[in-house]
Design an enzyme around this catalytic site. Structure first.
Site, PDB file in Angstrom:
ATOM      1  N   GLY A  54       2.256  -3.039  -3.306  1.00 32.10           N
ATOM      2  CA  GLY A  54       2.656  -1.819  -4.013  1.00 32.10           C
ATOM      3  C   GLY A  54       3.406  -2.157  -5.274  1.00 32.10           C
ATOM      4  O   GLY A  54       3.843  -3.288  -5.472  1.00 32.10           O
ATOM      5  N   CYS A  55       3.568  -1.149  -6.140  1.00 29.34           N
ATOM      6  CA  CYS A  55       4.137  -1.445  -7.457  1.00 29.34           C
ATOM      7  C   CYS A  55       5.350  -0.596  -7.771  1.00 29.34           C
ATOM      8  O   CYS A  55       5.697  -0.398  -8.918  1.00 29.34           O
ATOM      9  CB  CYS A  55       3.075  -1.303  -8.542  1.00 29.34           C
ATOM     10  SG  CYS A  55       2.082   0.163  -8.383  1.00 29.34           S
ATOM     11  N   VAL A  56       6.005  -0.043  -6.779  1.00 27.16           N
ATOM     12  CA  VAL A  56       7.229   0.722  -7.066  1.00 27.16           C
ATOM     13  C   VAL A  56       8.409   0.082  -6.342  1.00 27.16           C
ATOM     14  O   VAL A  56       8.267  -0.331  -5.206  1.00 27.16           O
ATOM     15  CB  VAL A  56       7.084   2.192  -6.618  1.00 27.16           C
ATOM     16  CG1 VAL A  56       8.319   2.974  -7.041  1.00 27.16           C
ATOM     17  CG2 VAL A  56       5.855   2.795  -7.240  1.00 27.16           C
TER      18      VAL A  56
END
Lengths: 300, 164
Positions: free
Chosen positions: A298-300
């Protein structure tokens, strides 16, 4: 005395007969030679002229070269190679037989005809290709070509991946997979080395890690390991670090997935800003690494 | 034997990126915010310049009311004939926000806060501020300063410029 004379007489006669025979034979031989000489001469003449014509046509040069080539082959071929070749000879022969099928040869002839008359063919652009796509012959050809491509692809997918062997003996296609006609241009199948997901593991402190340094089995983690890892990445573990690490361990245990930075920041209660202070540069990765859980996605 | 990983320098150590957010749609600002956050998470030095309608993303009164423009967007599920009807942008924003919540993505306001905490430097465009008649008080506290485009380029020497 008389008897002696008679005996001598008989012997002489016998010798005389033998001599006659010898002379007779000699004469026969002479006759033969006389008769054969022109014939033999003729034979030699024609033989040498034949040899000369062979020479003229390059037979001897060819033979010499062939021997040299054979020598080369023998010198560079190991017994293993020969054995290898022998195991492939069966399929090779069957392929050859298939290739020498009159129908295929006709097709090859036609193809070469087209190539030799290539200058009579008009150049075709993108639109021309599209237009040609409506012709029944082209469509049939495309069908065959696609089928060949399909087989190639299937073969390629099923072939064992050997990373660049020194001399790959091209495995002949399985007889059943060989397409009936082969007019399609062989597509340049480029074997780009695929960056496969790194499966290599590194062992450290008696535990297996991924190549990036994530513990493979989270259950083998203990606080001592975390301390040693932190030492290695240049982090002195404080209470805040432990708060984060324990929260990540607990969260991983309950969800089965590594939490992302945002989740860790709010869940553990330290906040995003403090996360970047505690685990500089790459907070999500580093915190997960020290907690012994997999790399978060994921990228958050 | 020391821990054999990350001992070498972070490969992103010397990387810098400068994002320019020039549009104020919900769908148009999310990529900027997410990309910036991802960059920070791998240790890349990140700056964002909010200009023109992008200024809405850091404007206190607007940040919670960003919409998704359906008009002229061939990828939108709404037929072009209906996309211009009143309320469509609001509807689009509603569905997108719902999806984002499902994916556990924070809203723009929280994203801005996270970015600030992660060390992203965010700037408002001076010219756009004048154009829309806004003052620094109208902006979110996470915005570091209101600067000109020239200032921004001077502050981001060596960075990759990404215009969104």
């Amino acid at each position: 005395m008389d008897t002696e004379n008679v005996d001598l007489q008989r012997r002489l006669e016998a010798i005389d007969r033998k001599l006659d025979l010898v002379i007779e034979r000699q004469r026969f031989v002479e006759d033969l030679i006389a008769e054969m000489t022109p014939v033999v001469r003729e034979v030699i003449k024609s033989g040498s002229s034949q040899l000369a014509s062979m020479e003229e046509r390059g037979w001897f040069r060819f033979g010499g070269e062939l021997l040299a080539a054979l020598d080369q082959v023998v010198a560079t071929t190991s017994p293993e190679d020969v054995r290898e070749l022998a195991t492939h000879i069966g399929p090779l022969v069957s392929t050859l037989r298939r290739v020498s099928d009159p129908e295929i040869l006709d097709l090859a002839n036609e193809a070469t005809d087209i190539v030799t008359h290539a200058d009579e063919v008009r150049p075709v652009g993108m639109m021309g290709m599209v237009r040609a796509g409506t012709e029944a012959d082209v469509q049939r050809g495309m069908g065959v070509a696609l089928e060949v491509l399909r087989h190639l692809g299937r073969h390629h997918a099923s072939a064992p991946r050997t990373p660049a062997p020194p001399a790959p003996p091209a495995a002949p296609p399985a007889p059943t997979a060989a397409p009936k006609a082969t007019p399609a241009p062989a597509p340049a199948v480029k074997l780009s080395p695929q960056p496969a997901p790194s499966l290599e593991t590194v062992t450290w402190e008696g535990r297996a890690f991924t190549a990036e340094g994530f513990l493979l089995d989270p259950s083998t983690w203990d606080e001592d390991l975390a301390r040693k890892m932190a030492d290695g990445v240049g982090i002195a573990l404080t209470d805040d670090h432990w708060q984060v690490i324990r929260w990540i361990r607990a969260d991983y245990a309950s969800t089965g997935a590594s939490p992302n930075v945002r989740r860790v920041a709010s869940g553990s209660g330290v906040g995003t800003k403090r996360m970047y202070e505690l685990f500089p540069k790459t907070p999500g990765k580093t915190a997960a690494m020290l907690s012994g859980v997999p790399k978060p996605v994921g990228c958050v | 034997m020391p821990f054999p990983f990350q001992a070498e320098k972070n490969p992103q150590e010397n990387r810098r990126i400068a994002l320019i957010c020039a549009k104020g749609g919900l769908d148009e600002c999310y990529p900027v915010l997410i990309m910036a956050n991802a960059a920070r998470m791998v240790g890349i030095d990140t700056s964002i310049f909010f200009t023109f309608y992008g200024l809405d993303v850091v404007t206190e009164s607007r940040v919670d009311h960003l919409y998704v423009n359906m008009v002229g967007n061939p990828a939108s599920p709404i037929p072009p004939m209906l996309a211009g009807l009143p309320g469509m942008e609001s509807l689009g924003a509603h569905f997108m926000a719902k999806k984002m919540t499902e994916l556990d993505l924070p809203g723009p306001r929280e994203m801005i806060r996270i970015l600030h905490d992660s060390g992203t430097r965010m700037y408002g465009c001076e010219l756009a501020m004048k154009m829309f008649g806004r003052t620094e008080k109208d902006l979110l506290p996470e915005v570091e300063a209101v600067i000109t485009a020239t200032d921004f380029f001077e502050k981001t020497v060596g960075a990759d410029i990404i215009f969104v």
